[in-house]
Enzyme design. Sequence first.
Site, PDB file in Angstrom:
ATOM      1  N   ASP A 107       0.863  -1.181   0.000  1.00 16.99           N
ATOM      2  CA  ASP A 107       0.000   0.000   0.000  1.00 16.99           C
ATOM      3  C   ASP A 107       0.900   1.232   0.000  1.00 16.99           C
ATOM      4  O   ASP A 107       2.054   1.167   0.423  1.00 16.99           O
ATOM      5  CB  ASP A 107      -0.912   0.020   1.235  1.00 16.99           C
ATOM      6  CG  ASP A 107      -2.195   0.808   0.990  1.00 16.99           C
ATOM      7  OD1 ASP A 107      -3.270   0.192   0.838  1.00 16.99           O
ATOM      8  OD2 ASP A 107      -2.117   2.055   0.937  1.00 16.99           O
ATOM      9  N   TYR A 139     -11.466   8.835 -13.901  1.00 17.98           N
ATOM     10  CA  TYR A 139     -11.770   7.592 -13.173  1.00 17.98           C
ATOM     11  C   TYR A 139     -12.485   6.616 -14.104  1.00 17.98           C
ATOM     12  O   TYR A 139     -12.124   5.446 -14.215  1.00 17.98           O
ATOM     13  CB  TYR A 139     -12.615   7.911 -11.933  1.00 17.98           C
ATOM     14  CG  TYR A 139     -12.830   6.722 -11.019  1.00 17.98           C
ATOM     15  CD1 TYR A 139     -11.848   6.327 -10.102  1.00 17.98           C
ATOM     16  CD2 TYR A 139     -14.014   5.981 -11.060  1.00 17.98           C
ATOM     17  CE1 TYR A 139     -12.039   5.230  -9.266  1.00 17.98           C
ATOM     18  CE2 TYR A 139     -14.211   4.883 -10.229  1.00 17.98           C
ATOM     19  CZ  TYR A 139     -13.219   4.517  -9.329  1.00 17.98           C
ATOM     20  OH  TYR A 139     -13.414   3.421  -8.502  1.00 17.98           O
TER      21      TYR A 139
HETATM   22  N1  LIG Z   1     -15.549   1.565  -2.754  1.00 14.82           N
HETATM   23  C1  LIG Z   1     -16.243   1.596  -3.871  1.00 14.82           C
HETATM   24  O1  LIG Z   1     -17.398   2.016  -3.886  1.00 14.82           O
HETATM   25  C2  LIG Z   1     -15.627   1.066  -5.154  1.00 14.82           C
HETATM   26  C3  LIG Z   1     -16.478   0.721  -6.203  1.00 14.82           C
HETATM   27  C4  LIG Z   1     -15.924   0.226  -7.382  1.00 14.82           C
HETATM   28  C5  LIG Z   1     -14.560   0.041  -7.487  1.00 14.82           C
HETATM   29  N2  LIG Z   1     -13.761   0.384  -6.434  1.00 14.82           N
HETATM   30  C6  LIG Z   1     -12.317   0.134  -6.586  1.00 14.82           C
HETATM   31  O2  LIG Z   1     -11.945  -0.821  -5.622  1.00 14.82           O
HETATM   32  C7  LIG Z   1     -10.546  -0.688  -5.335  1.00 14.82           C
HETATM   33  C8  LIG Z   1     -10.324  -0.737  -3.834  1.00 14.82           C
HETATM   34  O3  LIG Z   1     -10.885   0.422  -3.241  1.00 14.82           O
HETATM   35  P1  LIG Z   1     -11.639   0.397  -1.831  1.00 14.82           P
HETATM   36  O4  LIG Z   1     -13.077   0.516  -2.105  1.00 14.82           O
HETATM   37  O5  LIG Z   1     -11.159  -0.734  -0.992  1.00 14.82           O
HETATM   38  O6  LIG Z   1     -11.131   1.808  -1.238  1.00 14.82           O
HETATM   39  P2  LIG Z   1     -10.065   2.146  -0.102  1.00 14.82           P
HETATM   40  O7  LIG Z   1      -9.793   3.580  -0.268  1.00 14.82           O
HETATM   41  O8  LIG Z   1     -10.555   1.678   1.218  1.00 14.82           O
HETATM   42  O9  LIG Z   1      -8.783   1.264  -0.467  1.00 14.82           O
HETATM   43  C9  LIG Z   1      -7.910   1.584  -1.517  1.00 14.82           C
HETATM   44  C10 LIG Z   1      -6.490   1.331  -1.033  1.00 14.82           C
HETATM   45  O10 LIG Z   1      -5.606   1.600  -2.131  1.00 14.82           O
HETATM   46  C11 LIG Z   1      -4.486   2.301  -1.619  1.00 14.82           C
HETATM   47  N3  LIG Z   1      -3.848   3.090  -2.667  1.00 14.82           N
HETATM   48  C12 LIG Z   1      -4.355   4.199  -3.290  1.00 14.82           C
HETATM   49  N4  LIG Z   1      -3.466   4.705  -4.162  1.00 14.82           N
HETATM   50  C13 LIG Z   1      -2.373   3.905  -4.099  1.00 14.82           C
HETATM   51  C14 LIG Z   1      -1.118   3.923  -4.754  1.00 14.82           C
HETATM   52  N5  LIG Z   1      -0.807   4.883  -5.639  1.00 14.82           N
HETATM   53  N6  LIG Z   1      -0.237   2.945  -4.475  1.00 14.82           N
HETATM   54  C15 LIG Z   1      -0.530   1.971  -3.582  1.00 14.82           C
HETATM   55  N7  LIG Z   1      -1.709   1.933  -2.893  1.00 14.82           N
HETATM   56  C16 LIG Z   1      -2.613   2.877  -3.155  1.00 14.82           C
HETATM   57  C17 LIG Z   1      -5.062   3.184  -0.527  1.00 14.82           C
HETATM   58  O11 LIG Z   1      -4.069   3.634   0.375  1.00 14.82           O
HETATM   59  C18 LIG Z   1      -6.087   2.259   0.112  1.00 14.82           C
HETATM   60  O12 LIG Z   1      -5.550   1.524   1.173  1.00 14.82           O
HETATM   61  C19 LIG Z   1     -10.117   0.603  -6.021  1.00 14.82           C
HETATM   62  O13 LIG Z   1      -9.465   0.291  -7.241  1.00 14.82           O
HETATM   63  C20 LIG Z   1     -11.426   1.306  -6.310  1.00 14.82           C
HETATM   64  O14 LIG Z   1     -11.322   2.186  -7.414  1.00 14.82           O
HETATM   65  C21 LIG Z   1     -14.262   0.874  -5.286  1.00 14.82           C
END
Ligand SMILES: NC(=O)c1ccc[n+]([C@@H]2O[C@H](COP(=O)([O-])OP(=O)(O)OC[C@H]3O[C@@H](n4cnc5c(N)ncnc54)[C@H](O)[C@@H]3O)[C@@H](O)[C@H]2O)c1
Length: 272
Positions: free
Chosen positions: A38, A172
């Site tokens: 992370d 995005y």
């Molecule tokens: N939460 C939603 O509603 C949703 C819906 C569809 C897709 N997503 C996708 O799911 C994935 C996971 O997101 P989540 O919902 O668990 O959110 P989250 O913010 O809880 O987790 C994302 C994690 O990615 C890490 N991260 C961000 N940029 C980074 C980088 N440059 N290098 C390394 N780590 C990095 C963050 O520190 C965080 O721990 C993402 O790709 C997000 O786009 C999320």
Amino acid sequence: MTATQEGRVALITGAARGQGRAHAVRLAREGIDIIGLDICEDIASFDYSCGTWAELEETAALVEKEGRTMVIGKADVRDGEAVKQVVDEGVARLGRLDIVIANAGMIRYGATENPVQEWQDTLDVILTGAFNTVQATIERLVDGGNGGSIVLVSSSAGLKGTGTDAPAAQAYTAAKRGLVGYMQVLAQQYAAHMIRVNTIHPTGVVSGMTTNAAMQKMAADPNTNIAAMQNLLPVAILQPEDIANAVAYLVSDEAKFITGTQWALDAGFSIR
Ligand SMILES: NC(=O)c1ccc[n+]([C@@H]2O[C@H](COP(=O)([O-])OP(=O)(O)OC[C@H]3O[C@@H](n4cnc5c(N)ncnc54)[C@H](O)[C@@H]3O)[C@@H](O)[C@H]2O)c1
């Protein structure tokens, strides 16, 4: 799930919290050891915090509770060398690599301040981040000779765009859709090695991305089209474990015939 997962190793990016943590815990329950990275520091053009090192350590503790090992490292997926270093350390300790989940991602909710920077940073984290993750791992999968499963974490946004004038939100959707094209070329390129590549497309999930002040402010704004964000099924939001359960199947041998697909995990969002 079949017992064949026992002893395999999975790399998960963005593993400090949210869906990345849920994948780590769920796969550990299947007998899989985890390499998790992370960024553990914030990125200026996004308006909520990233995960922290303490949260990444907490994920590792949860994996260990499941009786498996997790090697953790701090790396920004925009930095290919840093990702490779964590992967190399993890494989040196755990001995192999079978599964790759390119999960790290961020979104910006607030008003546009620096359109070009916000567009670029979003593409870099989501699209180039996935590229760097695959670059750091693909030879390991090929050389391992055991096949493998790569999951690129897209979004419902990667199946269906929603109107917006915000460059970060445009980026995005473009990046999440770009992952579909990238997935397809990888699926074709590595099929002969029994390496399967798929995108998943979650709708809203409870995580750091959705439980923050910037998101709440956007949702409360009367100009926000909340109706455009609703699911077909009367399910307001999914839990990270819902996505992790689906991914545990996708990376297992029970899904050994599934490659090149865009898997909507979206409560019907994309056909609404
Ligand atoms: N939460 C939603 O509603 C949703 C819906 C569809 C897709 N997503 C996708 O799911 C994935 C996971 O997101 P989540 O919902 O668990 O959110 P989250 O913010 O809880 O987790 C994302 C994690 O990615 C890490 N991260 C961000 N940029 C980074 C980088 N440059 N290098 C390394 N780590 C990095 C963050 O520190 C965080 O721990 C993402 O790709 C997000 O786009 C999320």
